[in-house]
Design a protein around this motif. Structure first.
Motif: not given
Length: 185
Positions: A71-92
């Protein structure tokens, strides 16, 4: 499914949060989950839309998240970032291996950000929701497009008979982007 086994997972996470110069709140985290016999949904042709489950051999989910707000005086800012490396290792499944494929249903990168400006009781806000494409099947042969959705809102706080009201008018998806709100894997 009489062959269904319980899913077992081990998760680790490390993170930190803090306050920078008394004005910026931040947090970061990294995580990893390794699962055995992960429960994976699937539909049987002719199954009248019923959902069934089977086990994937092994999966890994690695990722990181970061967020900040100020919050910078009259201005408010927000941000959120996510990185997701989701993998099958062994799936037959039958003779088809999905090892190395992305686990469907989760974007690899996602960002949510916003800013608001307050003046004379009014607040003008802008938001952005950005995400990469999402695979919708185990083979990674089809995907729902990524998205960039922008929004604007204006609100005001007024007092009526000792009660505070906060009417809001908002417009989401200003650019008319077509996107999938959710996917059924």
């Amino acid at each position: 499914n009489p062959d269904l086994k319980p899913q077992r997972a081990l998760s680790t996470e490390v993170g930190a949060k803090g306050l920078l110069d008394g004005a910026v709140r931040w947090e970061v985290a990294a995580f990893q989950t390794r699962a055995r016999d992960e429960l994976v949904p699937f539909d049987i042709p002719g199954g009248n839309g019923r959902r069934y489950y089977r086990n994937a051999g092994r999966t890994t989910r690695r990722g990181a998240e970061a967020g900040a707000e100020a919050e910078l005086g009259l201005l408010a800012v927000h941000a959120a970032y996510s990185y997701s490396r989701f993998r099958y290792v062994d799936y037959l499944v039958g003779t088809t291996s999905y090892a190395g494929k992305r686990i469907p249903g989760v974007p690899e990168s996602a960002l949510a950000a916003g800013a608001s400006y307050r003046l004379a009781g009014f607040t003008l806000s802008g938001t952005a929701d950005v995400a990469t494409a999402v695979y919708v099947d185990d083979a990674n042969s089809a995907q729902a497009d990524g998205r960039t959705i922008l929004g604007l809102a204006v609100s005001n706080t007024i007092g009526v008979g000792g009660v505070r009201l906060a009417p809001l008018v908002a417009v989401q998806n200003l650019t008319g982007v077509r996107s999938a709100g959710s996917v059924s894997v």
